[in-house]
Write a protein that holds these residues in place. Structure first.
Motif, short mmCIF file in Angstrom:
data_model
loop_
_atom_site.label_atom_id
_atom_site.label_comp_id
_atom_site.label_asym_id
_atom_site.label_seq_id
_atom_site.Cartn_x
_atom_site.Cartn_y
_atom_site.Cartn_z
N PRO A 293 0.62 -1.15 0.23
CA PRO A 293 0.02 0.01 0.11
C PRO A 293 0.84 1.40 -0.25
O PRO A 293 0.43 2.23 -0.55
CB PRO A 293 -1.08 0.06 1.33
CG PRO A 293 -1.09 -1.66 1.61
CD PRO A 293 0.32 -2.16 1.03
N LEU A 294 1.99 1.22 0.64
CA LEU A 294 2.88 2.58 0.76
C LEU A 294 3.36 2.71 -0.61
O LEU A 294 3.46 3.88 -1.09
CB LEU A 294 3.90 2.36 1.87
CG LEU A 294 4.75 3.33 2.19
CD1 LEU A 294 3.55 4.46 2.83
CD2 LEU A 294 5.83 3.08 3.27
N GLY A 351 -2.38 11.17 3.23
CA GLY A 351 -2.61 9.48 3.06
C GLY A 351 -1.39 8.69 3.09
O GLY A 351 -1.40 7.76 3.81
N HIS A 352 -0.21 9.18 2.62
CA HIS A 352 0.92 8.44 2.44
C HIS A 352 1.52 8.37 3.95
O HIS A 352 2.03 7.01 4.38
CB HIS A 352 1.79 8.95 1.38
CG HIS A 352 3.48 8.39 1.42
ND1 HIS A 352 4.23 8.53 2.63
CD2 HIS A 352 4.05 7.58 0.81
CE1 HIS A 352 5.44 8.06 2.36
NE2 HIS A 352 5.17 7.29 1.10
N ASP A 353 1.61 9.30 4.73
CA ASP A 353 2.00 9.45 5.96
C ASP A 353 1.20 8.43 6.96
O ASP A 353 1.51 7.78 7.91
CB ASP A 353 1.77 10.81 6.59
CG ASP A 353 3.15 11.61 5.77
OD1 ASP A 353 3.92 10.90 5.24
OD2 ASP A 353 2.92 12.87 6.11
N GLU A 354 -0.34 8.55 6.57
CA GLU A 354 -1.22 7.89 7.47
C GLU A 354 -0.84 6.18 7.27
O GLU A 354 -0.83 5.72 8.19
CB GLU A 354 -2.60 8.18 7.11
CG GLU A 354 -2.86 9.53 7.57
CD GLU A 354 -4.35 9.95 7.10
OE1 GLU A 354 -5.10 9.15 6.29
OE2 GLU A 354 -4.93 10.92 7.53
N VAL A 355 -0.61 5.90 5.85
CA VAL A 355 -0.48 4.34 5.66
C VAL A 355 1.00 3.89 6.19
O VAL A 355 0.90 2.74 6.58
CB VAL A 355 -0.37 4.26 4.08
CG1 VAL A 355 0.17 2.95 3.60
CG2 VAL A 355 -1.74 4.58 3.57
N ALA A 356 1.84 4.53 6.14
CA ALA A 356 3.39 4.42 6.84
C ALA A 356 3.20 4.25 8.17
O ALA A 356 4.03 3.23 8.68
CB ALA A 356 4.29 5.57 6.29
N ALA A 368 -7.94 6.51 2.45
CA ALA A 368 -7.10 7.90 2.13
C ALA A 368 -7.50 8.06 0.78
O ALA A 368 -7.71 9.47 0.22
CB ALA A 368 -5.50 7.53 2.54
N LEU A 369 -7.56 7.10 -0.13
CA LEU A 369 -8.05 7.23 -1.53
C LEU A 369 -9.25 8.01 -1.60
O LEU A 369 -9.80 8.61 -2.49
CB LEU A 369 -7.64 6.06 -2.38
CG LEU A 369 -6.20 5.81 -2.51
CD1 LEU A 369 -6.10 4.65 -3.41
CD2 LEU A 369 -5.42 6.82 -3.06
#
Length: 536
Positions: A293-294, A351-356, A368-369
């Motif tokens: 996902p990241l 969203g990238h930071d949340e997934v990380a 996020a998407l």
């Protein structure tokens, strides 16, 4: 009894540069060093900085070779092209020269370690022209160790040279920096890395697809050592055929958990179209294929960045970019304004930071998407603030409201101002046209249902063809719209930017801010302070 086979050497060690001609991506530094050696203007201390794997320690060893080479006949002097055949060159290359001492400051941080160097430095070189001290990761030295090194570093004996290497030059004291000739080793461009890897696989009797090498070069992020390590892994991952192993782009993507570029483009297209079910299905398909996902979020970020660069008129030279991708980027750049692109970037970055950091990465990616998809059709904060001030009804979010909602019925009266016209477009879900009217139109005359405007260079060529039927749909009236030459008001985006600049200038002139900047010269005015000032 037969000799035992030589142990395998990893590619990162096997293909370490043996001379300056093999050091890729650092031409400016090599030229400077070559001129200094030829003119006899050698510094007593050198500092090599840069990210991991760009050649800092290798360069330090090459400098030791260059200064101590005596040539095949034993009569040569310092040279930028060490022969590699004389005893000093061979001994330095094998790490056994008694006059070239390497110290890892990460494990020798104390003042006693530095004092031992200082004590030895006073003695002459045993067999070489210069005694060379290479201190790797020098920023790890303690404060007392740096203080002990300073005097010797400033005025070393004639036969001593220091070569310092660090990945974090900001942690090296200024007093040390001022005593060294500094070289900033650059990240190695992906195209140079890919070409280097092509030579390596050929020397290793391995076949590799150009796209596979391009993927490895991009994943290396400018580091030759990281790239060679990934290539080593890819060769081990490759299947053995009848001939040599073949490293394919598909295998590299699978090994690194990367999404292919075509899938990322399809995902961005679905995101912009707003088809929730198909988008979530595509995300799960990528996840089932092993795409992290990241990595998926990062691919979307890179794609939005590429579209923005094309929108700004910057040509992106990417050898791994297909004609299909170039066409897609140009198409998106012509349809999207800068404001939607900036909004997409910020939402994807969040969203990238949340997934990380998420406990449930794929679920966080989907959420996020979805947030990106729905937020992309909403008015920007400036429009929302204006609606609140004027008491106008906000645009309904996608999927909300009923048939009687303002977003689903034509306006009862014609918009009294250009700003109200844009708001009507937002309410009817025509966000792209609303954004283009906001960003790319200089109004010459507005008298509904007539509009004369001056286009800006960023306005899409099909704008007028799309605007005319949309005006009838939104207002229930046929409009006369003309693109004209002549004086026009600044676009609303330009007006907002000018207002923000004026507010910023006003804040900068206040006594409190002047006093703060005088006390903290490196401080910067953040957006939060401007917002606070506006609210007050």
């Amino acid at each position: 009894m037969s000799d035992s086979p030589q142990p395998y050497r990893v590619l990162a060690r096997k293909y370490r540069p043996r001379n300056f001609s093999e050091l890729i991506g650092q031409d400016a530094m090599v030229q400077t060093l070559g001129n200094a050696i030829r003119r006899g203007r050698l510094a007593h201390a050198f500092l090599m900085t840069g990210v991991r794997g760009v050649g800092k320690t290798s360069t330090a060893r090459l400098i030791a070779k260059a200064l101590n080479c005596v040539g095949p006949d034993g009569q040569g002097g310092p040279t930028i092209d060490p022969c590699g055949l004389c005893e000093p060159c061979m001994a330095i290359g094998e790490g056994r020269h008694i006059d070239v001492l390497e110290m890892d400051a990460a494990s020798h941080t104390g003042v006693d370690d530095i004092r031992s160097i200082i004590d030895i430095a006073g003695k002459g070189a045993y067999s070489a022209r210069y005694k060379i001290y290479i201190i790797d990761e020098v920023h790890m030295l303690s404060r007392n160790a740096f203080n002990a090194l300073l005097k010797t570093l400033e005025e070393p004996p004639e036969h001593v040279k220091f070569v310092l290497a660090t990945t974090e030059v900001n942690k090296v004291p200024v007093t040390v920096l001022s005593r060294c000739q500094r070289f900033d080793l650059r990240r190695i461009p992906a195209e140079l890395l890919a070409a280097h890897f092509a030579h390596v696989v050929e020397a290793e009797s391995v076949a590799a697809e150009p796209d596979a090498l391009a993927l490895i070069a991009q994943a290396a992020e400018g580091s030759a050592r990281d790239g060679l390590s990934i290539l080593d892994q890819a060769i081990a991952h490759a299947e053995m055929g009848e001939g040599a192993p073949l490293v394919t782009a598909a295998q590299v993507r699978d090994m690194l958990g990367l999404s292919d570029r075509g899938a990322t483009r399809r995902l961005l297209g679905l995101l912009l179209e707003g088809d929730t079910g198909v988008l979530l299905g595509a995300v799960r398909d990528q996840y089932a294929l092993g795409v992290e996902p990241l990595s998926l979020m990062r691919g979307l970020l890179e794609l939005v960045h590429a579209v923005t660069l094309v929108k700004a008129g910057r040509d992106i030279a990417n050898p791994g970019q297909s004609a299909e991708e170039r066409e897609a980027l140009a198409d998106w750049a012509s349809q999207l304004g800068f404001a939607p692109l900036h909004r997409l970037w910020q939402l994807l970055l969040k969203g990238h930071d949340e997934v990380a950091s998420a406990a449930l990465p794929i679920e966080s990616c989907e959420m996020a998407l979805l947030r990106v998809m729905h937020a992309a059709t909403m008015p920007d904060p400036g429009e929302i603030a204006r609606l609140i001030r004027e008491g106008a009804p906000a645009a309904a979010a996608p999927g909300e409201g009923d048939a009687a909602a303002p977003s689903s019925a034509p306006a009862a009266t014609l918009p009294a101002s250009f700003e109200e016209l844009i708001e009507a477009f937002w309410q009817r879900g025509k966000g792209q046209l609303a954004q283009e009217l906001h960003d790319c139109i200089g109004v010459v005359r507005y008298a509904a249902p007539e509009l004369d405007y001056a286009p800006t260079p960023s306005l899409p060529s099909d704008f007028l063809a799309r605007l005319t039927p949309a005006l009838r749909e939104v207002t229930g009236t046929a409009w006369r719209v003309n693109a004209v030459d002549g004086p026009a008001a600044p676009t609303l985006l330009e007006q907002e930017m000018r207002k923000a600049a004026d507010a910023r200038a006003e804040i900068m002139e206040t006594p409190v801010v002047k006093a703060a900047l005088a006390a903290f010269p490196d401080a910067e005015l953040g957006d939060g302070l401007e917002q606070w000032s506006a609210e007050r």
